[in-house]
Design a protein around this motif. Sequence first.
Motif, mmCIF file in Angstrom:
data_model
loop_
_atom_site.group_PDB
_atom_site.id
_atom_site.type_symbol
_atom_site.label_atom_id
_atom_site.label_comp_id
_atom_site.label_asym_id
_atom_site.label_seq_id
_atom_site.Cartn_x
_atom_site.Cartn_y
_atom_site.Cartn_z
ATOM 1 N N SER A 231 5.329 16.231 12.227
ATOM 2 C CA SER A 231 4.754 15.849 10.722
ATOM 3 C C SER A 231 3.798 15.922 9.194
ATOM 4 C CB SER A 231 5.590 14.239 10.616
ATOM 5 O OG SER A 231 3.920 13.641 11.508
ATOM 6 N N VAL A 232 3.766 16.274 8.563
ATOM 7 C CA VAL A 232 2.302 15.957 7.689
ATOM 8 C C VAL A 232 1.717 15.188 7.446
ATOM 9 C CG1 VAL A 232 1.592 17.191 5.386
ATOM 10 C CG2 VAL A 232 3.887 17.938 6.950
ATOM 11 N N GLU A 233 -0.095 15.402 8.023
ATOM 12 C CA GLU A 233 -0.729 14.581 7.704
ATOM 13 C C GLU A 233 -1.655 14.233 6.142
ATOM 14 O OE1 GLU A 233 -3.253 13.227 11.242
ATOM 15 O OE2 GLU A 233 -1.326 13.236 12.754
ATOM 16 N N VAL A 234 -1.861 13.175 5.073
ATOM 17 C CA VAL A 234 -2.653 13.182 4.136
ATOM 18 C C VAL A 234 -3.080 12.657 4.324
ATOM 19 C CG1 VAL A 234 -2.394 13.723 1.896
ATOM 20 C CG2 VAL A 234 -0.388 14.584 3.116
ATOM 21 N N PRO A 235 -4.850 12.684 4.749
ATOM 22 C CA PRO A 235 -5.186 11.454 4.870
ATOM 23 C C PRO A 235 -6.669 12.104 4.150
ATOM 24 C CG PRO A 235 -6.604 13.849 6.144
ATOM 25 C CD PRO A 235 -5.090 13.938 5.887
ATOM 26 N N SER A 236 -6.538 12.902 3.048
ATOM 27 C CA SER A 236 -7.485 12.876 2.088
ATOM 28 C C SER A 236 -6.635 13.486 0.442
ATOM 29 C CB SER A 236 -8.744 13.661 1.741
ATOM 30 O OG SER A 236 -8.616 14.899 2.195
ATOM 31 N N HIS A 237 -7.392 13.851 -0.654
ATOM 32 C CA HIS A 237 -6.769 14.912 -1.619
ATOM 33 C C HIS A 237 -8.287 15.268 -2.046
ATOM 34 C CE1 HIS A 237 -2.904 12.268 -1.465
ATOM 35 N NE2 HIS A 237 -2.646 12.842 -2.416
ATOM 36 N N PHE A 238 -8.411 16.262 -2.954
ATOM 37 C CA PHE A 238 -9.447 17.101 -3.397
ATOM 38 C C PHE A 238 -9.238 17.452 -4.595
ATOM 39 C CE2 PHE A 238 -10.852 20.584 -0.091
ATOM 40 C CZ PHE A 238 -12.391 20.203 0.311
ATOM 41 N N ALA A 239 -10.265 16.372 -4.921
ATOM 42 C CA ALA A 239 -10.214 16.324 -7.204
ATOM 43 C C ALA A 239 -10.846 17.412 -7.027
ATOM 44 C CB ALA A 239 -10.966 14.843 -7.601
ATOM 45 N N GLY A 240 -10.161 18.097 -8.142
ATOM 46 C CA GLY A 240 -11.444 19.379 -8.789
ATOM 47 C C GLY A 240 -11.492 19.656 -10.112
ATOM 48 N N ILE A 256 -22.028 22.765 0.736
ATOM 49 C CA ILE A 256 -20.820 21.162 1.172
ATOM 50 C C ILE A 256 -21.685 21.014 0.938
ATOM 51 C CG2 ILE A 256 -20.225 20.266 2.898
ATOM 52 C CD1 ILE A 256 -19.248 23.577 3.949
ATOM 53 N N ALA A 257 -21.983 19.194 0.864
ATOM 54 C CA ALA A 257 -22.815 18.402 0.220
ATOM 55 C C ALA A 257 -22.269 17.744 1.302
ATOM 56 C CB ALA A 257 -22.217 17.787 -1.413
ATOM 57 N N LEU A 258 -23.423 16.813 1.920
ATOM 58 C CA LEU A 258 -22.851 15.919 3.042
ATOM 59 C C LEU A 258 -22.950 14.634 2.509
ATOM 60 C CD1 LEU A 258 -24.051 16.781 6.696
ATOM 61 C CD2 LEU A 258 -22.043 17.519 5.179
ATOM 62 N N PRO A 259 -22.398 13.401 2.045
ATOM 63 C CA PRO A 259 -22.448 12.328 1.091
ATOM 64 C C PRO A 259 -22.995 11.625 2.102
ATOM 65 C CG PRO A 259 -20.196 12.679 2.719
ATOM 66 C CD PRO A 259 -20.591 13.217 3.196
ATOM 67 N N VAL A 260 -23.025 10.638 0.920
ATOM 68 C CA VAL A 260 -24.118 9.376 2.524
ATOM 69 C C VAL A 260 -22.859 8.264 2.152
ATOM 70 C CG1 VAL A 260 -25.241 6.863 1.057
ATOM 71 C CG2 VAL A 260 -25.835 9.382 0.289
ATOM 72 N N SER A 262 -20.056 6.887 4.181
ATOM 73 C CA SER A 262 -18.699 7.378 4.549
ATOM 74 C C SER A 262 -17.660 8.026 3.382
ATOM 75 C CB SER A 262 -17.432 6.471 5.818
ATOM 76 O OG SER A 262 -17.520 5.227 4.329
ATOM 77 N N SER A 263 -18.520 8.730 2.195
ATOM 78 C CA SER A 263 -17.082 9.030 1.622
ATOM 79 C C SER A 263 -17.373 10.714 1.730
ATOM 80 C CB SER A 263 -18.556 9.392 -0.483
ATOM 81 O OG SER A 263 -18.694 8.356 -0.058
ATOM 82 N N GLY A 264 -16.486 11.103 1.077
ATOM 83 C CA GLY A 264 -16.172 12.800 1.663
ATOM 84 C C GLY A 264 -17.219 13.886 1.364
ATOM 85 N N PRO A 265 -17.053 14.963 2.157
ATOM 86 C CA PRO A 265 -17.655 16.003 1.498
ATOM 87 C C PRO A 265 -17.501 16.424 0.185
ATOM 88 C CG PRO A 265 -15.922 16.864 3.453
ATOM 89 C CD PRO A 265 -15.651 15.673 3.330
ATOM 90 N N ILE A 266 -18.767 17.507 -0.115
ATOM 91 C CA ILE A 266 -18.424 17.904 -1.823
ATOM 92 C C ILE A 266 -18.387 19.752 -1.913
ATOM 93 C CG2 ILE A 266 -18.670 18.453 -4.053
ATOM 94 C CD1 ILE A 266 -19.691 15.066 -3.350
ATOM 95 N N LEU A 267 -17.725 20.524 -2.197
ATOM 96 C CA LEU A 267 -17.762 21.837 -2.030
ATOM 97 C C LEU A 267 -17.867 22.512 -3.444
ATOM 98 C CD1 LEU A 267 -16.007 20.927 0.777
ATOM 99 C CD2 LEU A 267 -14.572 23.471 0.586
ATOM 100 N N VAL A 268 -18.522 22.973 -3.542
ATOM 101 C CA VAL A 268 -19.210 23.444 -4.316
ATOM 102 C C VAL A 268 -19.045 25.713 -4.250
ATOM 103 C CG1 VAL A 268 -20.905 23.883 -6.675
ATOM 104 C CG2 VAL A 268 -20.952 22.084 -5.200
ATOM 105 N N TYR A 269 -18.569 26.181 -4.954
ATOM 106 C CA TYR A 269 -18.408 27.734 -5.095
ATOM 107 C C TYR A 269 -18.099 28.206 -6.350
ATOM 108 C CZ TYR A 269 -13.827 26.852 -4.279
ATOM 109 O OH TYR A 269 -12.054 26.329 -3.746
ATOM 110 N N GLN A 270 -19.054 29.633 -6.238
ATOM 111 C CA GLN A 270 -18.108 30.047 -7.658
ATOM 112 C C GLN A 270 -17.011 31.250 -7.704
ATOM 113 O OE1 GLN A 270 -21.639 32.039 -8.407
ATOM 114 N NE2 GLN A 270 -21.332 32.897 -10.505
ATOM 115 N N ILE A 271 -16.773 30.789 -8.139
ATOM 116 C CA ILE A 271 -14.867 31.630 -8.627
ATOM 117 C C ILE A 271 -15.031 33.041 -9.240
ATOM 118 C CG2 ILE A 271 -13.262 29.768 -7.655
ATOM 119 C CD1 ILE A 271 -12.524 29.488 -10.506
ATOM 120 N N SER A 272 -15.546 32.943 -9.955
ATOM 121 C CA SER A 272 -16.068 33.926 -11.002
ATOM 122 C C SER A 272 -17.422 34.237 -11.588
ATOM 123 C CB SER A 272 -14.871 34.060 -12.614
ATOM 124 O OG SER A 272 -15.196 32.893 -13.162
ATOM 125 N N SER A 273 -17.658 35.399 -12.454
ATOM 126 C CA SER A 273 -19.535 35.377 -13.365
ATOM 127 C C SER A 273 -19.104 33.859 -13.958
ATOM 128 C CB SER A 273 -18.852 36.278 -14.034
ATOM 129 O OG SER A 273 -18.429 37.071 -15.120
#
Length: 530
Positions: A231-240, A256-260, A262-273
């Motif tokens: 079965s598929v487990e969905v512990p969280s969602h990404f809000a983008g 990658i920002a490690l939260p204060v 028990s919040s979830g991690p945050i990803l930041v990356y460039q996808i174009s110029s």
Amino acid sequence: MIVWAVTLICIVFGVFVLQQRRKRRAAYPESFNTKTRTQSRHNVSAAPDVFSEETEVLVVGAGILGSAAAATLARDGRQVKVIERDLSEPNRIVGELLQPGGFGALRKLGLEDAVIGIDAHTVQGYAIHDNDTRESVVLSYPTNEASQKLQTGRSFHHGRFVMGLREEARKSKVSLIEGTAISLLENKQGHTVGVLYKEKETGHVKAIKADLTIVADGCFSKFRKGLVNASVEVPSHFAGLILTGCPQFKTGFAEIALPVGSSGPILVYQISSTCTRVLVDIRGKMPSDCEAVHGGHSRTRTPRITRYNIEWHGVLQDMAPLTRLATEHIRGPFLKALVTQQIRSMPNSFLPPAPIHLPGMILLGDAMNMRHPLTGAGMSVALHDILIWRDLLRGVPDLRDHSAILSCSRKFQRQRKMYHSFVVNVLAQALYALFSASDEYLRQLRRACFGYFQLGGMAVSGPVGLLSVLRPNPLILIGHFFAVALYAMYQIVTTSSCAVHRAVFKAAMVLVRACSVIFPLIGSELISFL
């Protein structure tokens, strides 16, 4: 003493795996029978007049895996057709970062032109920010030993990359059909012989006969339920969100920002110029007034959030850790995007690999195996899977030879675990458990992980080799995971202000908590082979 302890751990782990195997047999007895019947499979006569079309290979789904697989097999001389419900450019907030190992696989497949002309961004590594200490550490990808050049990945708009792969498929003489697959068709012997689908333009229901059917319809697969016994487990969602004009902490490095807490991690990356993607991990269910949106070949969830009701839905509260980054370089663009853009979301799913072998059919991609997208390695797994299948199928001239395909399927499962999927799956889930620490022991492991990276040397090169899918060695993964656990124990014993016996007890509990994270993940990878 150490030998006895290791022996005891191995015995406990072995018992756990066997128990899981027995539970799986009891819950899914049909998964051990190659003649499984499901609602997504229908019996038909194998007579030629039942089918309106025929092909050698039929691929269900023209996403990244489906398009790449179709192009690859067509270049090997196979007649290939693909069914995709919507051939317009898809719009997703994940599947945007291709690790160096995945980019290398793309080159080996001869599909590197798919990233040309789409304003792709070169990724050289990661910058990790710790909100607890407000410190940052930069992890560069490994260099190529032969050329001494840095091996890099690529990030891009997901839809542009998919369209590039579809164009490569068209150049390879793949026939792309716009329609919705309804069911797999099987003959009287229980062999998959094709697919029933509904044409998008005319609405007509047609059937295509195929020697081999590849099901690659993604994370929302309609065929998975009857084909996979997990079965598929969905512990969280990404809000983008997409930020414009956002500076990078270090040029060419994802963040990658490690939260204060028990919040979830945050990803930041460039996808174009000009565009930078921000993904915030939000635990639990999304706001109740979310609507399902079908865009491109994927389904996403888009909350109806405006600048007037963000706080009501609690999304701002979940995203707030981003404004307390160790660096403030994205605070302004983030807050601006938060009130001017519609927040989009995608589920972060976990599906351990539990393949089922049916004559005439192969299940691949997210339909078969998913892991948390924190490491951005899903596309790399898919492309490596195609590489393995390409080499295996080159030894099968007649795809109607079901015994040969079954043998290839078993070899495929062994090879993918040995070379990439085991490491990627376990690493993604273990890192997510640490980076979204839900208790004090996991938070201690998270602090130790960050401190471990700061040591440099092998403490960086080993984990980054795993993360980049360039050196996916299971032993290296397990070794570094427990090295972090031991480092956490060392930090507790040497820095704790409490009594010695309490510090030792806390250190021991950290080790137990680390074992509770890694052993079930290893077990989920090994169960399918027992």
